[in-house]
Design a protein around this motif. Structure first.
Motif, short mmCIF file in Angstrom:
data_model
loop_
_atom_site.label_atom_id
_atom_site.label_comp_id
_atom_site.label_asym_id
_atom_site.label_seq_id
_atom_site.Cartn_x
_atom_site.Cartn_y
_atom_site.Cartn_z
N ALA A 3 -4.05 1.13 0.65
CA ALA A 3 -3.42 2.29 0.03
C ALA A 3 -3.07 1.99 -1.43
O ALA A 3 -3.26 2.83 -2.31
CB ALA A 3 -2.17 2.70 0.80
N LEU A 4 -2.60 0.80 -1.69
CA LEU A 4 -2.19 0.41 -3.04
C LEU A 4 -3.38 0.29 -3.98
O LEU A 4 -3.31 0.74 -5.12
CB LEU A 4 -1.43 -0.92 -2.99
CG LEU A 4 -0.84 -1.43 -4.29
CD1 LEU A 4 0.23 -0.48 -4.81
CD2 LEU A 4 -0.25 -2.82 -4.08
N TYR A 5 -4.47 -0.30 -3.52
CA TYR A 5 -5.61 -0.57 -4.39
C TYR A 5 -6.72 0.48 -4.33
O TYR A 5 -7.60 0.49 -5.19
CB TYR A 5 -6.20 -1.95 -4.09
CG TYR A 5 -5.40 -3.06 -4.70
CD1 TYR A 5 -5.54 -3.39 -6.04
CD2 TYR A 5 -4.47 -3.76 -3.94
CE1 TYR A 5 -4.80 -4.41 -6.61
CE2 TYR A 5 -3.73 -4.78 -4.51
CZ TYR A 5 -3.89 -5.10 -5.84
OH TYR A 5 -3.13 -6.10 -6.41
N HIS A 117 3.28 6.81 1.85
CA HIS A 117 2.53 7.63 0.89
C HIS A 117 2.86 7.26 -0.57
O HIS A 117 2.10 7.58 -1.48
CB HIS A 117 2.81 9.12 1.14
CG HIS A 117 1.76 10.04 0.62
ND1 HIS A 117 0.51 10.14 1.18
CD2 HIS A 117 1.78 10.90 -0.42
CE1 HIS A 117 -0.21 11.02 0.51
NE2 HIS A 117 0.54 11.50 -0.48
N SER A 118 3.97 6.54 -0.77
CA SER A 118 4.33 6.08 -2.12
C SER A 118 3.26 5.16 -2.69
O SER A 118 3.08 5.09 -3.92
CB SER A 118 5.68 5.37 -2.09
OG SER A 118 6.70 6.24 -1.67
N PHE A 119 2.54 4.42 -1.83
CA PHE A 119 1.45 3.58 -2.32
C PHE A 119 0.38 4.43 -3.01
O PHE A 119 -0.19 4.03 -4.01
CB PHE A 119 0.80 2.80 -1.18
CG PHE A 119 1.68 1.72 -0.60
CD1 PHE A 119 2.07 0.64 -1.36
CD2 PHE A 119 2.09 1.80 0.72
CE1 PHE A 119 2.87 -0.36 -0.82
CE2 PHE A 119 2.89 0.82 1.27
CZ PHE A 119 3.29 -0.27 0.50
N ASP A 125 -0.62 6.44 -10.47
CA ASP A 125 0.00 5.98 -11.71
C ASP A 125 -0.78 4.81 -12.31
O ASP A 125 -0.96 4.74 -13.53
CB ASP A 125 1.46 5.55 -11.47
CG ASP A 125 2.40 6.73 -11.29
OD1 ASP A 125 2.05 7.86 -11.71
OD2 ASP A 125 3.49 6.53 -10.74
N ALA A 126 -1.26 3.91 -11.48
CA ALA A 126 -2.05 2.77 -11.95
C ALA A 126 -3.37 3.24 -12.57
O ALA A 126 -3.84 2.66 -13.55
CB ALA A 126 -2.30 1.77 -10.82
N TYR A 170 -2.04 -4.61 -10.92
CA TYR A 170 -0.59 -4.52 -10.89
C TYR A 170 0.09 -5.77 -11.44
O TYR A 170 1.31 -5.85 -11.47
CB TYR A 170 -0.10 -4.26 -9.46
CG TYR A 170 -0.64 -2.96 -8.90
CD1 TYR A 170 -0.03 -1.75 -9.21
CD2 TYR A 170 -1.77 -2.94 -8.09
CE1 TYR A 170 -0.52 -0.55 -8.71
CE2 TYR A 170 -2.27 -1.76 -7.59
CZ TYR A 170 -1.64 -0.57 -7.91
OH TYR A 170 -2.14 0.61 -7.43
N GLY A 171 -0.68 -6.79 -11.82
CA GLY A 171 -0.11 -8.03 -12.31
C GLY A 171 0.48 -8.88 -11.20
O GLY A 171 1.36 -9.71 -11.43
#
Length: 190
Positions: A3-5, A117-119, A125-126, A170-171
């Protein structure tokens, strides 16, 4: 991590089949699709028509061994990519969603606005921070565009989407893992 990537929705991830991880012209990707098999054992749904899409596997996930995971699941004979995610409800991820809510609460995250869902929001945003054009990150996340012209053509080639999704960073320490692993391997005499 997916979800994040990759910006996928929880249910899109949870209902993935092993066969949904594909390679086209050297680009690994998820085929986000619908499906009802003959015995209705496996049912996959999408939120909207624009959710039907191919999402390139982010290079960080590749570096962390995702393809090896897929192969292990395939060799074990599982249909689902994440066979431990099950639910007796219509949504495959209902039980996982409940688990995640407890997990974040136990981690001290009490805001009701911080959910799985915040991911997906963080991914969007990323994409913006990486300078990815809005129509490209909409194609990655399955968001419908509002212009009539957006409905023309087949969309972006998978290779272009792969190049763009690879800009999302994301560093985080594991984003540098391959170089660190190579350094450790060299130091160990390998």
């Amino acid at each position: 991590m997916i979800a994040l990537y990759m910006g996928c929705r929880l249910e899109e991830i949870g209902q993935l089949l092993v066969g949904d991880v594909k390679v086209l012209n050297g680009t690994s990707h998820f085929a986000i699709t619908t499906l009802v098999d003959d015995d209705e054992e496996i049912v996959k749904n999408i939120k909207t028509e624009s959710s039907l899409r191919s999402v390139p596997l982010h290079p960080v996930l590749e570096q962390l061994g995702f393809s090896a995971y897929v192969e292990r699941v395939r060799q074990a004979g599982h249909k689902r990519l994440f066979p431990d995610i099950t639910s007796k409800r219509r949504k495959v991820t209902s039980a996982y969603s409940t688990w995640f809510s407890r997990f974040k609460r136990d981690a001290g995250i009490t805001s009701h606005r911080k959910v799985f869902h915040s991911f997906r929001h963080t991914f969007k945003d990323a994409c913006r921070a990486a300078g990815i054009p809005v129509d490209v990150h909409d194609a990655l996340t399955g968001h419908a565009r509002s212009s009539v012209g957006d409905g023309y053509g087949l969309g972006y080639p998978l290779e272009r989407l792969a190049g763009e999704i690879g800009k999302v960073r994301y560093g985080l320490v594991w984003e540098k893992a391959p170089a660190s692993a190579q350094a450790l391997h060299s130091q160990a005499g390998g």
